[in-house]
Design a protein around this motif. Structure first.
Motif, PDB file in Angstrom:
ATOM      1  N   MET A 203     -39.793 -58.292  50.315  1.00  0.00           N
ATOM      2  CA  MET A 203     -39.380 -58.056  51.829  1.00  0.00           C
ATOM      3  C   MET A 203     -38.251 -57.297  52.178  1.00  0.00           C
ATOM      4  O   MET A 203     -37.196 -57.637  51.337  1.00  0.00           O
ATOM      5  CB  MET A 203     -39.791 -59.321  52.467  1.00  0.00           C
ATOM      6  CG  MET A 203     -40.974 -60.079  52.310  1.00  0.00           C
ATOM      7  SD  MET A 203     -41.127 -61.552  53.571  1.00  0.00           S
ATOM      8  CE  MET A 203     -42.352 -62.329  52.632  1.00  0.00           C
ATOM      9  N   SER A 204     -38.147 -56.893  53.019  1.00  0.00           N
ATOM     10  CA  SER A 204     -37.011 -55.843  53.533  1.00  0.00           C
ATOM     11  C   SER A 204     -36.709 -56.130  54.999  1.00  0.00           C
ATOM     12  O   SER A 204     -37.655 -56.189  55.733  1.00  0.00           O
ATOM     13  CB  SER A 204     -37.040 -54.506  52.931  1.00  0.00           C
ATOM     14  OG  SER A 204     -36.863 -54.369  51.759  1.00  0.00           O
ATOM     15  N   ALA A 205     -35.420 -56.264  55.492  1.00  0.00           N
ATOM     16  CA  ALA A 205     -34.728 -56.196  56.761  1.00  0.00           C
ATOM     17  C   ALA A 205     -33.885 -55.297  57.065  1.00  0.00           C
ATOM     18  O   ALA A 205     -32.944 -55.186  56.213  1.00  0.00           O
ATOM     19  CB  ALA A 205     -34.465 -57.657  57.312  1.00  0.00           C
ATOM     20  N   VAL A 206     -34.285 -54.486  57.990  1.00  0.00           N
ATOM     21  CA  VAL A 206     -33.184 -53.378  58.410  1.00  0.00           C
ATOM     22  C   VAL A 206     -32.436 -53.718  59.622  1.00  0.00           C
ATOM     23  O   VAL A 206     -33.068 -53.854  60.564  1.00  0.00           O
ATOM     24  CB  VAL A 206     -33.834 -52.096  58.622  1.00  0.00           C
ATOM     25  CG1 VAL A 206     -33.013 -50.960  58.892  1.00  0.00           C
ATOM     26  CG2 VAL A 206     -34.544 -51.694  56.949  1.00  0.00           C
ATOM     27  N   PHE A 207     -31.115 -53.922  59.653  1.00  0.00           N
ATOM     28  CA  PHE A 207     -30.417 -54.367  60.710  1.00  0.00           C
ATOM     29  C   PHE A 207     -29.616 -52.943  61.091  1.00  0.00           C
ATOM     30  O   PHE A 207     -28.544 -52.835  60.325  1.00  0.00           O
ATOM     31  CB  PHE A 207     -29.595 -55.396  60.716  1.00  0.00           C
ATOM     32  CG  PHE A 207     -30.404 -56.621  60.146  1.00  0.00           C
ATOM     33  CD1 PHE A 207     -31.081 -57.600  61.250  1.00  0.00           C
ATOM     34  CD2 PHE A 207     -30.217 -57.036  58.815  1.00  0.00           C
ATOM     35  CE1 PHE A 207     -31.527 -58.742  60.815  1.00  0.00           C
ATOM     36  CE2 PHE A 207     -31.102 -58.217  58.567  1.00  0.00           C
ATOM     37  CZ  PHE A 207     -31.619 -58.872  59.340  1.00  0.00           C
ATOM     38  N   SER A 208     -29.770 -52.426  62.085  1.00  0.00           N
ATOM     39  CA  SER A 208     -29.118 -51.130  62.592  1.00  0.00           C
ATOM     40  C   SER A 208     -29.032 -50.929  63.957  1.00  0.00           C
ATOM     41  O   SER A 208     -29.806 -51.034  64.851  1.00  0.00           O
ATOM     42  CB  SER A 208     -29.643 -49.784  62.002  1.00  0.00           C
ATOM     43  OG  SER A 208     -28.954 -48.768  62.161  1.00  0.00           O
ATOM     44  N   GLY A 209     -27.731 -50.614  64.325  1.00  0.00           N
ATOM     45  CA  GLY A 209     -27.452 -50.429  66.050  1.00  0.00           C
ATOM     46  C   GLY A 209     -26.197 -50.879  66.232  1.00  0.00           C
ATOM     47  O   GLY A 209     -25.103 -50.989  65.682  1.00  0.00           O
TER      48      GLY A 209
END
Length: 231
Positions: A148-154
Motif C-alpha cells: 500500500m502507498s500513501a502520498v502526502f503532498s501540499g
C-alpha cells in the motif's frame, strides 16, 4: 374390702376436648406466585444453557479458525520537501510512504474496504490521505502480503511553539524528521464462502518512523518498521 369409688357427679365428663382445627386458608395469590417463580426458574435455566452452548460454539470456532491480527510495516519513505515558514506558520511537505500489510491467517481472507492515513509532526496533524477507498477495495488472501502507498503532498498552517520550532530546527540539522503516522481501517473477514458482512472491524495502526530528508531520491528502510495494530 376395697374402698368404694367416690360417686361421680353426672356433670363430670373428663378433660375438655379441644375443638377440631379449622383448615387454613391459603390465598390464591401465593399459588400464582409459586407458579411464576417456577416459570422464572425454567427460563433462567434455558438462558444459562443457551449461553453455555453459544460460548462452546465460539470457543470451538476460535480453536478451529485461530484468527490472528494482520501485520503492518513501513517499508519505504520518500521525503523530498519538509519546509516550515515562520512568517505565516505554514508547513510545506511532500512525502511518500510505502507499506506492507501481511495476513498471517491460515483460514481467513481479509477485505480492505477503507484505509485512511494521517501524518503528524510534533503532535500536530499536518496531512491525511485515503490509501484505500470503497471503490478500490481489495481482497487479501490468507498467508499473503500486499503493498500500500500513501502520498502526502501540499501545505498546511501548523502553529509551532518555541519548543516545537526548536525541535524542528534540530531535525533539519540532522536531516531526519520524527513522523508519526496513524492509519484507520475498515475491514471484513472471509472464511471459505462466508463473509462476515455484519461485523464491523475498525482496527487502528500506529507507526513511529524517522524519515530522512533526501532531495529527489528515495530512502529505503533496510529493516522495515513494524507498526502497532489495535482492534
Amino acid at each position: 374390702m376395697a374402698d368404694k369409688q367416690p360417686h361421680l357427679n353426672g356433670a363430670y365428663y373428663g378433660p375438655a376436648i379441644p375443638p377440631a382445627e379449622q383448615p387454613r386458608y391459603r390465598p390464591q395469590s401465593h399459588r400464582g406466585r409459586s407458579c411464576c417463580c417456577c416459570l422464572f426458574g425454567i427460563l433462567w435455566k434455558i438462558l444459562v444453557a443457551l449461553i453455555v452452548i453459544v460460548g462452546l460454539v465460539i470457543l470451538v470456532c476460535y480453536l478451529v479458525v485461530q484468527p490472528r491480527s494482520f501485520k503492518f510495516y513501513v517499508t519505504e519513505a520518500d521525503l523530498t520537501q519538509f519546509d516550515y515558514y515562520t512568517n505565516n506558520k505554514t508547513l510545506h511537505y511532500n512525502m511518500v510512504l510505502n507499506f506492507t500489510a501481511r495476513n498471517p491467517n491460515k483460514k481467513l481472507n481479509i477485505y480492505y474496504d477503507k484505509v485512511e492515513a494521517l501524518a503528524f509532526y510534533e503532535g500536530a496533524r499536518f496531512a491525511n490521505y485515503d490509501v484505500i477507498t470503497h471503490m478500490n477495495s481489495f481482497r487479501q488472501y490468507k498467508k499473503s502480503s500486499d503493498p500500500m502507498s500513501a502520498v502526502f503532498s501540499g501545505h498546511r498552517v501548523l502553529p509551532l511553539d518555541n519548543h516545537q520550532l526548536s525541535q524542528f530546527n534540530q531535525d533539519k540539522t540532522l536531516g531526519a524528521y520524527d513522523i508519526y503516522v496513524k492509519l484507520y481501517f475498515r475491514i471484513r473477514f472471509r472464511l471459505g464462502d462466508f463473509t462476515f458482512h455484519n461485523l464491523d472491524f475498525k482496527p487502528k495502526v500506529k507507526c513511529d518512523i524517522k524519515v530522512p530528508f533526501r532531495k529527489n531520491t528515495t530512502f529505503t528502510m533496510f529493516q522495515p518498521t513494524k507498526c502497532r495494530v489495535d482492534f
